[in-house]
Design a protein around this motif. Structure first.
Motif, PDB file in Angstrom:
ATOM      1  N   THR A 228       0.821  -1.215   0.000  1.00 46.26           N
ATOM      2  CA  THR A 228       0.000   0.000   0.000  1.00 46.26           C
ATOM      3  C   THR A 228       0.853   1.263   0.000  1.00 46.26           C
ATOM      4  O   THR A 228       0.477   2.274  -0.608  1.00 46.26           O
ATOM      5  N   SER A 232       0.925   4.722  -2.309  1.00 42.68           N
ATOM      6  CA  SER A 232       1.004   6.061  -1.728  1.00 42.68           C
ATOM      7  C   SER A 232       2.158   6.844  -2.338  1.00 42.68           C
ATOM      8  O   SER A 232       2.023   8.038  -2.647  1.00 42.68           O
ATOM      9  N   TRP A 255      -6.480   2.716  -2.448  1.00 45.78           N
ATOM     10  CA  TRP A 255      -5.099   3.141  -2.683  1.00 45.78           C
ATOM     11  C   TRP A 255      -4.821   3.238  -4.176  1.00 45.78           C
ATOM     12  O   TRP A 255      -4.158   4.167  -4.633  1.00 45.78           O
TER      13      TRP A 255
END
Length: 353
Positions: A228, A232, A255
């Motif tokens: 994840t 980001s 995400w």
């Protein structure tokens, strides 16, 4: 909570710690201490007494108690930090130093920095790893501060887990940039440890370093999927070169969607235009709010700030537009209704017209 109850919980935690020393089962110990520490002022004197004990198990428990108390009660942080700094000057037991490093981070007190910097050179890898992660709570923000210098040193540690945690803290937790920081992160992009390598790549991406682009695309192209934090990092970079890799993922993940929106030039242009329209509409409705739009250097997304104190009064523009069904004018109305009007000279508030 009654003082006696706090003392009873701490006593039970101490007994659990002595058992855990043999069994390595620490869950009960942690639960008991956390409950005791909820009463910050009640647990503080017990923690201070324990760290003065001749018994290292009691000193470690005292550190853990003070750390838990600081985490839950801001009022005890200053006194806790002072006591832990004093303990660090005389402590030699490894497991006590581990607990001390963890506890002093949670005071969020800059006096922790020299303590952690000194412990960064400890011969025990577990302590160095704890130190590497503990810097996250007390980063000074100085590009050449003692915390950053220690973290850079730890990114080159012989132990892969120390390198991993140090690179994560330096790259993703510390909102500071310099050529030395980028050089340290770049070194890790060829690390034999896959975890440390990924942290180096993501840390560079968070600083918008274009050298990270092909490496980040490689992480996204992993057949087993990406972490994840990789999505980001892609969102923070927000460049079209990452879009083909992102579009290989199912679009329903939050995400993934956020990263795609940031890297898709069409969607990015639409968001920029909507943010501008929102700002103009809000200025017409409430010029007293002194609104502005901005992007954090080390973060993702467009934010709407009000006045000088952005952090306490800001809005995530995408989330705000979603609340308003994509209509900037409606979003401006939502913000205007959320914010009270400042009182005018008469104390009755400003006129609406």
């Amino acid at each position: 909570m009654e003082a006696g109850t706090v003392a009873e919980l701490v006593g039970q935690a101490l007994a659990a710690a002595r058992v855990a020393e043999e069994t390595d089962e620490w869950d009960e110990y942690g639960t008991l201490l956390w409950r005791a520490a909820a009463d910050g002022l009640g647990s503080l004197p017990l923690g201070l007494e324990l760290i003065g004990s001749d018994d290292p198990v009691e000193r470690a428990t005292g550190c853990d108690l003070l750390g838990d108390a600081s985490d839950q009660n801001e009022a005890v942080r200053a006194e806790t930090a002072a006591a832990l700094v004093a303990l660090a000057e005389r402590e030699t037991e490894g497991h006590v130093l581990w607990s001390l490093a963890r506890a002093i981070e949670r005071t969020y007190d800059q006096r922790a920095v020299p303590v952690l910097a000194a412990l960064a050179g400890h011969p025990d890898a577990e302590i160095r790893q704890r130190v590497a992660s503990s810097f996250a709570g007390v980063v000074t923000g100085l590009p050449d501060g003692p915390d950053i210098r220690a973290l850079i040193m730890l990114t080159r540690d012989k132990d892969p887990e120390v390198r991993n945690w140090a690179t994560f803290t330096l790259g993703f937790q510390a909102e500071v940039d310099s050529p030395a920081i980028r050089a340290a992160l770049w070194e890790r992009t060829t690390d034999e440890s896959a975890d440390a390598r990924e942290e180096g790549i993501r840390g560079l991406a968070r600083r918008h370093d274009l050298r990270a682009v092909p490496l980040l695309a490689e992480l996204l192209d992993n057949p087993e999927g990406a972490h994840t934090l990789t999505f980001s990092a892609a969102e923070i970079m927000g460049i079209p070169e990452l879009l083909p890799s992102l579009l290989e993922y199912e679009p329903d993940g939050v995400w993934v969607t956020a990263a795609v929106n940031a890297c898709d030039p069409v969607r990015r242009a639409q968001l920029d235009a909507s943010a501008w329209d929102l700002l103009c509409a809000l200025d017409q409705l409430r010029p007293d709010l002194d609104a502005s739009v901005y992007m954090e250097r080390f973060d993702h997304g467009v934010s709407l700030g009000l006045g000088d104190n952005f952090e306490s009064s800001g809005y995530d523009v995408e989330a705000l537009l979603e609340r308003a069904d994509g209509e900037p004018a409606r979003a401006a109305e939502l913000v205007a209704s959320d914010q009270p009007r400042s009182p005018g000279p008469s104390g009755r508030g400003r006129p609406l017209g």
